[in-house]
Design an enzyme around this catalytic site. Sequence first.
Site, PDB file in Angstrom:
ATOM      1  N   GLU A   1       0.844  -1.194   0.000  1.00 57.25           N
ATOM      2  CA  GLU A   1       0.000   0.000   0.000  1.00 57.25           C
ATOM      3  C   GLU A   1       0.877   1.240   0.000  1.00 57.25           C
ATOM      4  O   GLU A   1       1.983   1.208   0.527  1.00 57.25           O
ATOM      5  CB  GLU A   1      -0.829   0.041   1.297  1.00 57.25           C
TER       6      GLU A   1
ATOM      7  N   LYS B   1      -3.594   1.795  21.701  1.00 57.18           N
ATOM      8  CA  LYS B   1      -4.301   3.053  21.841  1.00 57.18           C
ATOM      9  C   LYS B   1      -4.233   3.509  23.286  1.00 57.18           C
ATOM     10  O   LYS B   1      -4.318   2.694  24.209  1.00 57.18           O
ATOM     11  CB  LYS B   1      -5.767   2.880  21.415  1.00 57.18           C
TER      12      LYS B   1
ATOM     13  N   ASN C   1     -12.592  -4.457  12.231  1.00 60.48           N
ATOM     14  CA  ASN C   1     -12.497  -5.289  13.425  1.00 60.48           C
ATOM     15  C   ASN C   1     -13.869  -5.874  13.704  1.00 60.48           C
ATOM     16  O   ASN C   1     -14.852  -5.143  13.800  1.00 60.48           O
ATOM     17  CB  ASN C   1     -12.030  -4.472  14.623  1.00 60.48           C
TER      18      ASN C   1
ATOM     19  N   ARG D   1     -15.106  -7.324  16.319  1.00 61.94           N
ATOM     20  CA  ARG D   1     -15.369  -7.544  17.750  1.00 61.94           C
ATOM     21  C   ARG D   1     -15.860  -6.256  18.406  1.00 61.94           C
ATOM     22  O   ARG D   1     -15.808  -5.182  17.817  1.00 61.94           O
ATOM     23  CB  ARG D   1     -14.056  -7.966  18.432  1.00 61.94           C
TER      24      ARG D   1
END
Length: 456
Positions: free
Chosen positions: A200, A237, A290, A292
């Site tokens: 990418e 995070k 994600n 979840r």
Amino acid sequence: MFKKILIANRGEIALRVIIACREMGIKTVAVYSEADENALHVRFADEDVCIGPARAAESYLSVPAVISAAEITGADAIHPGYGFLSESAYFAEVCEACHIKFIGPDPQVIRLMGDKARARRVMKKAGVPVLPGSEGVLDSEEKALKVAQEIGYPVLIKAAAGGGGRGMRVCASAGDLGQAFRTAQREAEAAFGVRDVYVEKYLEAPRHIEFQLLGDHHGNVIHLGERECSIQRRHQKLIEESPSVALSDKMRRRLGGVVVDAARAVQYTNAGTFEFLMDRDGKFYFLEANTRLQVEHPVTEMVTGIDIVKEQIRVAAGERLMFKQSEVTFSGHAIECRINAEDPDTFVPSPGLIHVFAVPGGPGVRVDTAAHSECTISPYYDSMIAKIIAHGRDRQETIARMRRTLEMTVIEGIQTSLPMHLRILAEPDFAAGKLSTAFMSRFAVSPRTRTLAQAG
Ligand code: MV4
């Protein structure tokens, strides 16, 4: 509706699921390792089953142990929380085969999103903007060189089985592509057992913005707006907020619509997060999805008033979403600080006994934690002790609320990241909303104080 849900997790997220179940009148089963005998999730569940030793591989990650616990207790559904088995398509399949509802998307969707190169291709086809890059996985250096030539350097070589930052290699020019390609393949093989990589265009210091989605089994998909998660270090995070200062209402509506359409196209159900990078021109590019419930889901709950865990349970039971898109409204601003057991300067984990644990509440403050005075933070699991979430009328009030809460939080016995959070909140760039994934580099640990554990 389910009568009994087994929670295949521990810590604050196990408590979070128990909270939703209690409010819905659903019985709960906790599973725990030998290290978690005295944990709060065990205390608050209606039933509990010890599923193995402290090592996660032999307990929380053991499919036979978790399934046996569900069968013995007669649970009709399993909530996997985050981490552990939450994104295992195999586990979701085993649940299905055992006639136990897995509270999450269907196995095929988990598998699709787990293959980042395939997810990228499918999302692009569904009209979601992606970064310039390869069509799929690349099996040779020559092909990678050709793609890199077309899209221009720098490029990023990523593991198809990766995500969360593992198995990525930046490549600045054609000269180091061969080396980067081989290293990425080797790392991918070692970490995931699959050497597939794709390429990418590399974005420098972007914002990390993600959309929260909910889908039911009746074709309804809605988005709950975005969270900005740019404040992170080493792909962990630290602070998340909603809304992002970088998004206008118009952009939120537009991008939200794009994400909802794409989720519908893959028949997405249950909760999900679509991650994007935003460049300096305000352009968005899909990164990965994600499948979840995420650690940072509370900031979305605070601004929308929607209980994401209850919605997950409802839709898994076959019910319709409680809200239409037009009924989703956003109110005020929410920020979450993840408090970890770690040295605030070196970031080295600091497990051990917490003697005193006290967090003031007050207006607009939510604390999601399984910690308490005289509890032990185990070295076996992740080092997050608590999530402190503040909600206010606007970002400024929310920041003030978060600062006073952190200043009045007492955690004694171990070192925590509280001081680091106060430093971040005091940064003029943070107050101005000038965020990017490079934000934390200003707090870089000097090489002299770096430990071996951090060197990787
Ligand atoms: C990127 C990128 C820049 N350009 N992809 C890191 C985690 C994984 N989900 C993807 N990641 C990145 N992908 C391109 N083409 C920068 C990152 C990245 C990052 C992304 C989100 C949040 C924090 C990050 C920190 C460093 C790098």
